[in-house]
Write an enzyme that holds these catalytic residues in place. Structure first.
Site, PDB file in Angstrom:
ATOM      1  N   TRP A  11      -7.509  -3.533  -3.797  1.00  0.00           N
ATOM      2  CA  TRP A  11      -7.408  -2.077  -4.035  1.00  0.00           C
ATOM      3  C   TRP A  11      -7.661  -1.782  -5.511  1.00  0.00           C
ATOM      4  O   TRP A  11      -7.227  -2.532  -6.388  1.00  0.00           O
ATOM      5  CB  TRP A  11      -6.016  -1.580  -3.655  1.00  0.00           C
ATOM      6  N   SER A  12      -8.301  -0.645  -5.743  1.00  0.00           N
ATOM      7  CA  SER A  12      -8.800  -0.349  -7.083  1.00  0.00           C
ATOM      8  C   SER A  12      -7.701  -0.201  -8.144  1.00  0.00           C
ATOM      9  O   SER A  12      -7.687  -0.939  -9.135  1.00  0.00           O
ATOM     10  CB  SER A  12      -9.651   0.921  -7.015  1.00  0.00           C
ATOM     11  N   TRP A  13      -6.798   0.778  -7.966  1.00  0.00           N
ATOM     12  CA  TRP A  13      -5.853   0.945  -9.081  1.00  0.00           C
ATOM     13  C   TRP A  13      -4.799  -0.142  -9.078  1.00  0.00           C
ATOM     14  O   TRP A  13      -4.258  -0.491 -10.109  1.00  0.00           O
ATOM     15  CB  TRP A  13      -5.315   2.372  -9.216  1.00  0.00           C
ATOM     16  N   ASP A  14      -4.545  -0.752  -7.908  1.00  0.00           N
ATOM     17  CA  ASP A  14      -3.652  -1.919  -7.887  1.00  0.00           C
ATOM     18  C   ASP A  14      -4.194  -2.999  -8.822  1.00  0.00           C
ATOM     19  O   ASP A  14      -3.446  -3.598  -9.597  1.00  0.00           O
ATOM     20  CB  ASP A  14      -3.555  -2.515  -6.469  1.00  0.00           C
TER      21      ASP A  14
ATOM     22  N   GLN B 143      -9.946   5.767  -6.522  1.00  0.00           N
ATOM     23  CA  GLN B 143      -8.530   5.903  -6.916  1.00  0.00           C
ATOM     24  C   GLN B 143      -8.454   6.206  -8.415  1.00  0.00           C
ATOM     25  O   GLN B 143      -9.471   6.113  -9.115  1.00  0.00           O
ATOM     26  CB  GLN B 143      -7.772   4.609  -6.587  1.00  0.00           C
TER      27      GLN B 143
ATOM     28  N   ASP C 288      -0.523   8.922  -1.486  1.00  0.00           N
ATOM     29  CA  ASP C 288      -1.120   9.386  -0.235  1.00  0.00           C
ATOM     30  C   ASP C 288      -0.466  10.586   0.453  1.00  0.00           C
ATOM     31  O   ASP C 288      -1.120  11.538   0.810  1.00  0.00           O
ATOM     32  CB  ASP C 288      -1.142   8.236   0.773  1.00  0.00           C
TER      33      ASP C 288
ATOM     34  N   ARG D  12       6.446   5.500   6.395  1.00  0.00           N
ATOM     35  CA  ARG D  12       4.986   5.654   6.244  1.00  0.00           C
ATOM     36  C   ARG D  12       4.580   7.103   6.530  1.00  0.00           C
ATOM     37  O   ARG D  12       5.351   7.889   7.069  1.00  0.00           O
ATOM     38  CB  ARG D  12       4.267   4.712   7.231  1.00  0.00           C
TER      39      ARG D  12
ATOM     40  N   TYR E 260       7.703   6.826   1.373  1.00  0.00           N
ATOM     41  CA  TYR E 260       6.475   6.602   0.630  1.00  0.00           C
ATOM     42  C   TYR E 260       6.399   7.441  -0.649  1.00  0.00           C
ATOM     43  O   TYR E 260       7.159   7.203  -1.566  1.00  0.00           O
ATOM     44  CB  TYR E 260       5.347   6.918   1.600  1.00  0.00           C
ATOM     45  N   TRP E 261       5.536   8.437  -0.731  1.00  0.00           N
ATOM     46  CA  TRP E 261       5.386   9.198  -1.978  1.00  0.00           C
ATOM     47  C   TRP E 261       6.117  10.536  -1.904  1.00  0.00           C
ATOM     48  O   TRP E 261       5.799  11.470  -2.637  1.00  0.00           O
ATOM     49  CB  TRP E 261       3.902   9.412  -2.289  1.00  0.00           C
TER      50      TRP E 261
ATOM     51  N   GLU F 147       7.616  -2.638  -2.493  1.00  0.00           N
ATOM     52  CA  GLU F 147       6.568  -1.655  -2.786  1.00  0.00           C
ATOM     53  C   GLU F 147       7.155  -0.433  -3.501  1.00  0.00           C
ATOM     54  O   GLU F 147       6.561   0.093  -4.435  1.00  0.00           O
ATOM     55  CB  GLU F 147       5.905  -1.254  -1.463  1.00  0.00           C
TER      56      GLU F 147
HETATM   57  C1  9WN Z   1      -4.355   3.670   1.210  1.00  0.00           C
HETATM   58  C2  9WN Z   1      -2.409  -0.445  -1.933  1.00  0.00           C
HETATM   59  C3  9WN Z   1      -2.367   1.066  -1.764  1.00  0.00           C
HETATM   60  C4  9WN Z   1      -2.012   1.798  -3.068  1.00  0.00           C
HETATM   61  C5  9WN Z   1      -1.706   3.270  -2.845  1.00  0.00           C
HETATM   62  C6  9WN Z   1      -0.666   3.393  -1.740  1.00  0.00           C
HETATM   63  C7  9WN Z   1      -1.159   2.699  -0.474  1.00  0.00           C
HETATM   64  C8  9WN Z   1      -3.081   2.824   1.103  1.00  0.00           C
HETATM   65  C9  9WN Z   1      -2.352   2.853   2.430  1.00  0.00           C
HETATM   66  O1  9WN Z   1      -1.410   1.337  -0.742  1.00  0.00           O
HETATM   67  O2  9WN Z   1      -2.305   3.369   0.009  1.00  0.00           O
HETATM   68  O3  9WN Z   1      -5.135   3.504   0.074  1.00  0.00           O
HETATM   69  O4  9WN Z   1      -2.855   2.259   3.378  1.00  0.00           O
HETATM   70  O5  9WN Z   1      -1.273   3.452   2.527  1.00  0.00           O
HETATM   71  O6  9WN Z   1      -0.342   4.725  -1.498  1.00  0.00           O
HETATM   72  O7  9WN Z   1      -1.252   3.857  -4.040  1.00  0.00           O
HETATM   73  O8  9WN Z   1      -3.069   1.689  -3.961  1.00  0.00           O
HETATM   74  O9  9WN Z   1      -1.216  -0.896  -2.535  1.00  0.00           O
END
Ligand code: 9WN
Length: 419
Positions: free
Chosen positions: A31-34, A106, A168, A201, A348-349, A392
């Protein structure tokens, strides 16, 4: 085992040869920002691997400069994650030689990470021409955002999918998502619920909207424009991280003997545009189709603290320590306003605290003359990790761990704080 050794074990366990997965099971790809947050932690274990983490991500950059939010691992199980490569069909744009990726993005935290990785071991970085190779790619990435994503024409980048925010299911997206017709849950198969509790979720209706938006983008060949994107939102995280990353490009350009002035000008330009999103001591998202701010209490609105020289920093600090976020008392920062009925400590968020965001905020606090509060957050994150492991996200009031286990950016942030 010490906390540092445990964090190292998580990151080394999630390493897949040239990148690190966010967590086993739930997130089996890159994953990009990860990867950016992971690189910041990984540099304390191996600067070479930290460089490779960013290099592998930018190896999947598209010709138009976009950095995809997922780079799929061909070795991972085909059915491991939805939506997978057969949904995104990136090969129709990039050709069969290019790695399979998603088509959305991201937040642009990568230049900031690249500079930190370089600075931790300049010798290895210079020997491998790490910055020399990455710099043009970082510039092309930022050019894509500026050039193709200023959908509101206000000098700010729009995200076109909630997944692009990295947050998300934030309540900030509830109103703009109302326009989007969800794909019925019978037409796709979620995989996330194989690994995580449904109560933590996004809902099926949210997922149906995510799928609709992504499918529409794909069916338009990933072209950008307001006629394609039903969801177009100027988000404070994306825009302020772009400014922070431009500030990192100033340093990178200086290191390489390239002109730094364009990047300095960009930092100032974004800093001047950001107040379009400001109201009552917090930055908000702006719904381009609706033509109005999405007022609410997202922690996204505090993230502009990462922007150097932000004139509104003291107002943000007051909001962070006030009843809505109680940062000083909790030691971590909830993702949503604690006083709002929408606050949900598990989902989650929509309330939980996340380590990457709290890490960004402690940096911003140090830069804006609030080192004591920054230290409170550093201690708070380490206490939380000691108590709940590398989860997480956590309930911000109790530090109870939630979501995936062995979560890479949690471990990376801890390693960085302990360095
Ligand atoms: C969708 C990987 C990613 C993070 C996001 C987080 C979650 C993905 C998902 O997981 O998103 O991209 O399937 O829920 O919200 O911030 O980059 O850790």
């Amino acid at each position: 085992m010490s906390l540092r050794d445990q964090a190292a074990e998580v990151l080394l366990g999630n390493w897949r040869g040239h990148n690190t997965i966010p967590a086993p099971g739930l997130y089996p790809h890159q994953w990009s920002w990860d990867s950016a947050f992971i690189a910041v932690g990984l540099r304390h274990l191996s600067s070479l691997r930290a460089q490779q983490e960013l290099e592998s991500l930018f190896g999947a950059q598209w010709a138009d400069g976009r950095v995809p939010h997922i780079v799929f691992d061909p070795e991972a199980p085909r059915q491991g994650y939805f939506p997978g490569p057969e949904f995104w069909r990136s090969e129709e744009v990039n050709g069969p030689q290019h790695p399979d990726t998603s088509g959305i993005v991201q937040p642009p935290v990568h230049a900031l990470a690249a500079w930190e990785v370089h600075a931790s071991d300049p010798e290895t970085s210079r020997r491998r021409s790490f910055l020399e190779r990455l710099y043009p790619k970082l510039v092309a990435w930022h050019d894509y955002l500026r050039g193709r994503r200023d959908l509101g024409g206000r000098g700010l980048v729009s995200i076109v999918h909630p997944w692009e925010s990295g947050m998300d299911n934030s309540p900030s997206w509830d109103a703009p998502l109302q326009r989007v017709e969800p794909v019925p849950p019978t037409e796709f198969q979620r995989r996330d619920l194989d690994h995580a509790d449904a109560s933590e979720r996004p809902t099926d209706a949210d997922y149906g909207r995510y799928v609709r938006l992504a499918a529409t983008y794909r069916d338009h060949g990933y072209a950008d424009g307001l006629q394609v994107h039903e969801f177009a939102v100027e988000d404070p995280v994306t825009n302020s991280l772009l400014a922070a990353s431009e500030a990192a490009l100033v340093r990178i350009a200086q290191e390489l003997g390239e002109p730094a002035h364009p990047h300095e000008a960009e930092v100032a330009r974004i800093r001047d545009a950001l107040p379009l999103l400001l109201e009552d001591g917090l930055f908000h998202s702006y719904d381009v189709h609706g033509g109005d701010l999405v007022r609410g209490g997202s922690v996204a609105g505090l993230v502009p603290l990462v922007v150097p020289g932000l004139p509104q920093a003291q107002d943000l600090i007051a909001t962070a320590t006030g009843p809505r976020f109680r940062a000083e008392e909790l030691g971590v920062v909830p993702s949503w306003d604690l006083t709002d009925p929408l606050f949900d400590p598990s989902r989650y968020w929509r309330g939980p605290a996340w380590f990457n965001i709290t890490w960004l905020l402690q940096r911003g606090l140090d830069d804006h003359g609030a080192p004591e509060l920054a230290q409170v957050l550093r201690t708070g994150m380490l206490t939380a990790a000691n108590r709940s492991g590398f989860r997480e996200y956590i309930d911000p009031r109790t530090c109870e761990g939630k979501g995936a286990h062995h979560f890479s950016w949690t471990a990376a942030v801890v390693l960085d704080l302990l360095a």
